[in-house]
Design an enzyme around this catalytic site. Structure first.
Site, PDB file in Angstrom:
ATOM      1  CG  PHE A   1     -48.615  -5.277  26.155  1.00  0.00           C
ATOM      2  CD1 PHE A   1     -48.648  -5.471  27.656  1.00  0.00           C
ATOM      3  CD2 PHE A   1     -49.818  -5.786  25.698  1.00  0.00           C
ATOM      4  CE1 PHE A   1     -49.058  -7.101  28.129  1.00  0.00           C
ATOM      5  CE2 PHE A   1     -50.224  -7.119  25.810  1.00  0.00           C
ATOM      6  CZ  PHE A   1     -50.024  -7.523  26.790  1.00  0.00           C
ATOM      7  CB  THR A   2     -45.347   0.067  27.354  1.00  0.00           C
ATOM      8  OG1 THR A   2     -44.756   0.435  28.589  1.00  0.00           O
ATOM      9  CG2 THR A   2     -44.344   1.235  27.245  1.00  0.00           C
ATOM     10  CG  HIS A   3     -46.800   3.820  21.505  1.00  0.00           C
ATOM     11  ND1 HIS A   3     -47.172   2.515  20.227  1.00  0.00           N
ATOM     12  CD2 HIS A   3     -46.422   4.770  20.350  1.00  0.00           C
ATOM     13  CE1 HIS A   3     -46.569   3.261  19.315  1.00  0.00           C
ATOM     14  NE2 HIS A   3     -46.226   4.455  19.433  1.00  0.00           N
ATOM     15  N   PRO A   4     -43.589   2.636  22.728  1.00  0.00           N
ATOM     16  CG  PRO A   4     -42.656   2.940  20.624  1.00  0.00           C
ATOM     17  CD  PRO A   4     -42.608   3.338  21.561  1.00  0.00           C
TER      18      PRO A   4
ATOM     19  CD  GLU B   1     -47.791  -1.091  20.805  1.00  0.00           C
ATOM     20  OE1 GLU B   1     -48.788   0.624  20.693  1.00  0.00           O
ATOM     21  OE2 GLU B   1     -46.939  -0.736  20.216  1.00  0.00           O
TER      22      GLU B   1
END
Length: 253
Positions: free
Chosen positions: A235-238, A242
Site C-alpha cells: 500500500f502506498t506510503h504514507p 498503509e
C-alpha cells in the site's frame, strides 16, 4: 451503539466526551420546561437520581415508523409484519406474486446504499431475468462522526455467538503514520478473522476516513481474500491504508 462491540462503543463515547459532549445512558426524560430566557430545561432521571440540563434546542430522536397505511396494502392482500413494514422474500417479492417492495418500506437498515442495491436486485431479476437475491449480501455502514466509524461484516461478539473460532487484531490509530501526520490519532482499526480459514469476517475502523478504510477491507472480503493477502499487500506510503499492513500482520505476530 448496541450493535457494536463494547470496545468500539466505549471508544466512540470517549471521543465524544473528549469533544465536550455529555453522554447519559440508562436515563429517562421526565419533563421539559422553558426557562423564560428562550432556552429549555430538560429533567432526566438517571441511576444516581434526577439531573437538569439546559440548552437552546432539544432534539428528540425516537425512531421511525413506516407510513404503509397510506398505501392500503391490505386492499391488495399484501402482508405486513408486526411493525407495519411490508414483508418480502429474498427476491424482494411481497406476499402477492408479481408485486415487489424495495427501500425502507420493507424494513431492515434504512441506508440509501441498501435501497440502491434493492434496485440492482429487481433490475437484474425483472429486466435481465436473473436470480439475484438479498441472501448473504454484505451491508456496510459509516457513522459520520469525527473521526468516522466504518463497519462491515460480523462483530467479534456476533462471530463468537455463531460458534466460530475467531481471531481478533486491533491497531490504534496512533500507530498509523498518516494519522500522526494529520494530527488525528484517535480511535483504532479492528479486524475479525476465521481462525481456521483466515477469511476476514468483519471489521470496524474508528478513525480518520474510517469509512474509506473499511471499504478497502470490504472489497477484500468480497474477493474472499485471507488476512495474509492484506498483510502482504503493498500500500502506498504514507496513506491511512498503509495501516492495514500492520493490522493484518498482527495475526502472525
Amino acid at each position: 451503539m448496541m450493535i457494536e462491540d463494547d470496545d468500539v462503543s466505549d471508544e466512540v463515547a470517549a471521543i465524544l466526551r473528549e469533544d465536550g459532549i455529555t453522554i447519559l445512558t440508562s436515563s429517562t426524560p421526565v419533563r421539559v420546561e422553558p426557562t423564560g430566557e428562550g432556552r429549555l430545561r430538560l429533567t432526566v432521571r438517571a441511576e444516581d437520581g434526577e439531573r437538569q440540563l439546559e440548552g437552546s434546542h432539544l432534539l428528540s430522536a425516537i425512531g421511525r415508523v413506516p407510513n404503509t397505511e397510506a398505501l392500503t396494502p391490505e386492499a391488495a392482500g399484501i402482508r405486513l409484519d408486526d411493525h407495519g413494514f411490508i414483508e418480502v422474500d429474498e427476491y424482494l417479492e411481497t406476499s402477492v406474486p408479481g408485486v415487489y417492495a424495495m427501500g425502507d418500506i420493507k424494513g431492515g437498515p434504512a441506508f440509501t446504499h441498501l435501497s440502491y442495491d434493492d434496485y440492482r436486485i429487481l433490475h437484474a431479476n425483472l429486466i435481465r431475468h436473473e436470480k439475484a437475491s438479498t441472501r448473504d449480501r454484505m451491508v456496510p455502514y459509516t457513522m459520520f462522526i469525527d473521526p468516522q466509524l466504518g463497519r462491515v461484516g460480523l462483530t467479534e461478539h456476533e462471530a463468537r455467538a455463531q460458534g466460530r473460532a475467531t481471531r481478533v487484531a486491533k491497531l490504534p490509530m496512533n500507530a498509523v503514520i498518516r494519522a500522526i501526520e494529520t494530527g488525528e490519532t484517535r480511535g483504532f482499526m479492528k479486524a475479525v478473522v476465521d481462525a481456521d480459514s483466515g477469511q476476514i469476517l468483519g471489521c470496524a475502523v474508528l478513525g480518520s476516513e474510517g469509512g474509506e478504510i473499511m471499504t478497502m477491507i470490504q472489497v477484500a472480503m468480497l474477493g474472499k481474500l485471507t488476512y495474509t493477502a492484506m498483510a502482504d499487500a503493498i500500500f502506498t506510503h504514507p496513506l491511512l491504508a498503509e495501516g492495514l499492513n500492520t493490522l493484518f500482520a498482527m495475526f502472525d505476530a
